[in-house]
Design a protein around this motif. Structure first.
Motif, mmCIF file in Angstrom:
data_model
loop_
_atom_site.group_PDB
_atom_site.id
_atom_site.type_symbol
_atom_site.label_atom_id
_atom_site.label_comp_id
_atom_site.label_asym_id
_atom_site.label_seq_id
_atom_site.Cartn_x
_atom_site.Cartn_y
_atom_site.Cartn_z
ATOM 1 N N THR A 150 60.913 39.807 129.629
ATOM 2 C CA THR A 150 59.945 40.871 129.395
ATOM 3 C C THR A 150 58.791 40.229 128.636
ATOM 4 N N CYS A 151 57.742 39.887 129.351
ATOM 5 C CA CYS A 151 56.635 39.164 128.726
ATOM 6 C C CYS A 151 55.891 40.067 127.743
ATOM 7 N N TYR A 152 55.696 41.317 128.115
ATOM 8 C CA TYR A 152 55.192 42.349 127.210
ATOM 9 C C TYR A 152 55.513 43.705 127.815
ATOM 10 N N GLY A 153 55.630 44.685 126.962
ATOM 11 C CA GLY A 153 55.946 46.025 127.433
ATOM 12 C C GLY A 153 57.398 46.390 127.198
ATOM 13 N N THR A 154 57.882 47.377 127.962
ATOM 14 C CA THR A 154 59.212 47.942 127.759
ATOM 15 C C THR A 154 60.035 47.838 129.033
ATOM 16 N N THR A 155 61.267 47.359 128.890
ATOM 17 C CA THR A 155 62.202 47.317 130.008
ATOM 18 C C THR A 155 63.566 47.793 129.523
ATOM 19 N N GLU A 156 64.460 47.997 130.480
ATOM 20 C CA GLU A 156 65.840 48.344 130.148
ATOM 21 C C GLU A 156 66.748 47.679 131.169
ATOM 22 N N ILE A 157 67.639 46.824 130.684
ATOM 23 C CA ILE A 157 68.539 46.072 131.550
ATOM 24 C C ILE A 157 69.905 46.744 131.580
ATOM 25 N N THR A 158 70.354 47.133 132.765
ATOM 26 C CA THR A 158 71.684 47.716 132.939
ATOM 27 C C THR A 158 72.511 46.782 133.801
ATOM 28 N N LEU A 159 73.618 46.283 133.261
ATOM 29 C CA LEU A 159 74.484 45.400 134.030
ATOM 30 C C LEU A 159 75.211 46.182 135.116
ATOM 31 N N ARG A 160 75.599 45.479 136.154
ATOM 32 C CA ARG A 160 76.186 46.132 137.325
ATOM 33 C C ARG A 160 77.460 46.895 136.998
ATOM 34 N N ASN A 161 78.235 46.447 136.016
ATOM 35 C CA ASN A 161 79.462 47.151 135.662
ATOM 36 C C ASN A 161 79.197 48.337 134.731
ATOM 37 N N ASN A 162 77.900 48.566 134.403
ATOM 38 C CA ASN A 162 77.484 49.697 133.564
ATOM 39 C C ASN A 162 78.068 49.651 132.155
ATOM 40 N N GLN A 163 78.591 48.505 131.757
ATOM 41 C CA GLN A 163 79.190 48.391 130.431
ATOM 42 C C GLN A 163 78.189 47.889 129.387
ATOM 43 N N TRP A 164 76.981 47.610 129.807
ATOM 44 C CA TRP A 164 75.986 47.121 128.857
ATOM 45 C C TRP A 164 74.605 47.602 129.274
ATOM 46 N N VAL A 165 73.913 48.252 128.370
ATOM 47 C CA VAL A 165 72.529 48.644 128.593
ATOM 48 C C VAL A 165 71.700 48.032 127.476
ATOM 49 N N LEU A 203 46.831 37.185 136.560
ATOM 50 C CA LEU A 203 47.294 38.270 137.412
ATOM 51 C C LEU A 203 46.688 39.603 136.984
ATOM 52 N N GLU A 204 46.632 39.861 135.696
ATOM 53 C CA GLU A 204 46.021 41.104 135.220
ATOM 54 C C GLU A 204 44.545 41.185 135.604
ATOM 55 N N SER A 205 43.859 40.051 135.596
ATOM 56 C CA SER A 205 42.427 40.054 135.915
ATOM 57 C C SER A 205 42.161 40.483 137.354
ATOM 58 N N LEU A 206 43.138 40.313 138.236
ATOM 59 C CA LEU A 206 42.948 40.668 139.645
ATOM 60 C C LEU A 206 42.822 42.172 139.848
ATOM 61 N N VAL A 207 43.284 42.950 138.859
ATOM 62 C CA VAL A 207 43.142 44.408 138.924
ATOM 63 C C VAL A 207 42.343 44.934 137.733
ATOM 64 N N GLY A 208 41.494 44.060 137.175
ATOM 65 C CA GLY A 208 40.562 44.484 136.138
ATOM 66 C C GLY A 208 41.180 44.801 134.797
ATOM 67 N N ARG A 209 42.323 44.178 134.480
ATOM 68 C CA ARG A 209 42.984 44.448 133.208
ATOM 69 C C ARG A 209 43.174 43.152 132.420
ATOM 70 N N LYS A 210 43.636 43.309 131.203
ATOM 71 C CA LYS A 210 44.096 42.218 130.359
ATOM 72 C C LYS A 210 45.470 42.591 129.798
ATOM 73 N N PRO A 211 46.267 41.593 129.401
ATOM 74 C CA PRO A 211 47.503 41.937 128.678
ATOM 75 C C PRO A 211 47.181 42.720 127.412
ATOM 76 N N PRO A 212 48.136 43.413 126.843
ATOM 77 C CA PRO A 212 47.882 44.193 125.621
ATOM 78 C C PRO A 212 47.303 43.332 124.507
ATOM 79 N N ASN A 213 46.581 43.975 123.603
ATOM 80 C CA ASN A 213 45.940 43.247 122.504
ATOM 81 C C ASN A 213 46.950 42.545 121.614
ATOM 82 N N ASN A 214 48.172 43.075 121.527
ATOM 83 C CA ASN A 214 49.182 42.458 120.669
ATOM 84 C C ASN A 214 49.970 41.358 121.372
ATOM 85 N N PHE A 215 49.550 40.969 122.587
ATOM 86 C CA PHE A 215 50.204 39.881 123.308
ATOM 87 C C PHE A 215 49.695 38.562 122.757
ATOM 88 N N LYS A 216 50.438 37.988 121.840
ATOM 89 C CA LYS A 216 50.004 36.724 121.221
ATOM 90 C C LYS A 216 51.184 36.064 120.534
#
Length: 216
Positions: A150-165, A203-216
Motif C-alpha cells: 500500500t504505497c499510500y491510502g487505505t486497503t484491507e487484506i483478507t486472506l482466503r481462509n478468512n482467518q485474518w483481516v 502514473l498520477e500525472s497521466l490523469v492530472g493528479r499527484k500523490p497525497p501531500n503526506n506521501f514522503k
C-alpha cells in the motif's frame, strides 16, 4: 456452474461490500468536468488483450484479460485509474462494461502498479482479496507468494481462509508478503522493493493528479 475461484471471488465481493461503487465519483475524480478515455498510454514488447496482439489503438475494457511477455510493459488508463503491468504478467479485469468501470482485478502472475481515483475496488492475488480505496498500490505475484504494498491510502487484506483481516493505512509504503498455501495462507510484513516513488508520481500525472501531500 461456477468454479471454486468464481464462487470465492463473488463471496468476498459480497461480504466485504466492495460492489457498492459510485459511478459518478469514479468518473469525475479530482478535476471537475474531466474524465479520461480508456487508452493505452505506453506499450513495450509483446502485449495481448484476450490473446490478441495489442496495438496502440486497442481499447481495454472490463471483462478483458491483459497479458505481457518477456521484457514487456503496458501502461493504460481506464476512467481515472492508471495501470502499469510489468513483464510476464496476466491481469483480468471485471466490472461495469457499459461505463468502463473496473471493480475487480485478478492478478494471476507478474507485477502491477496502479493509482486509483476515489471509489472502491478489489484486487485478488491467488490467496487473498484486497480492498482498495483511492489508493496507490504495487503488487507482485510469483510461485512462492504475493508481495503487496500500500504505497499510500487505505486497503484491507483478507486472506482466503478468512482467518485474518489486515486493515492498512499508509502514507509512504506499507508492504506485506502473503504465502500461496491455499489451505492456510500466511501474511507477514515486508520491505519496500520492486517499485519507486517517481513511478507513482508519473502514473498520477497521466490523469492530472499527484500523490497525497503526506506521501514522503
Amino acid at each position: 456452474m461456477s468454479t471454486p475461484d468464481e464462487e470465492y471471488e463473488q463471496s468476498n465481493l459480497t461480504r466485504r461490500g466492495f460492489l457498492t461503487l459510485s459511478a459518478a465519483t469514479s468518473l469525475l475524480g479530482l478535476i471537475p468536468g474531466v474524465s479520461y478515455a480508456n487508452i493505452i498510454h505506453e506499450m513495450k514488447g509483446k502485449v495481448w488483450i484476450n490473446n490478441i496482439t495489442a496495438t496502440s489503438t486497442t481499447m481495454i475494457k472490463p471483462g478483458d484479460t491483459v497479458k505481457t511477455g518477456e521484457n514487456s510493459r503496458i501502461i493504460f488508463v481506464m476512467g481515472e485509474d492508471v495501470y502499469q503491468l510489468g513483464s510476464w504478467s496476466t491481469l483480468r479485469l471485471r466490472g461495469d462494461e457499459e461505463n468502463s468501470l473496473v471493480s475487480t482485478m485478478r492478478l494471476l502472475n507478474g507485477t502491477l502498479m496502479s493509482v486509483f481515483s476515489k471509489g472502491e475496488r478489489i484486487i485478488q492475488p491467488p490467496t487473498a482479496a484486497i480492498g482498495i480505496r483511492g489508493t496507490g498500490i504495487f503488487i507482485q505475484v510469483n510461485p512462492k507468494g504475493t508481495y503487496f504494498c500500500t504505497c499510500y491510502g487505505t486497503t484491507e487484506i483478507t486472506l482466503r481462509n478468512n482467518q485474518w483481516v489486515q486493515p492498512v493505512s499508509s502514507t509512504h509504503h506499507q508492504a506485506y508478503f502473503i504465502t500461496h498455501n491455499l489451505d492456510e495462507p500466511q501474511i507477514s510484513t515486508d520491505t519496500l522493493r520492486g517499485h519507486q516513488d517517481q513511478e507513482l508520481f508519473y502514473l498520477e500525472s497521466l490523469v492530472g493528479r499527484k500523490p497525497p501531500n503526506n506521501f514522503k
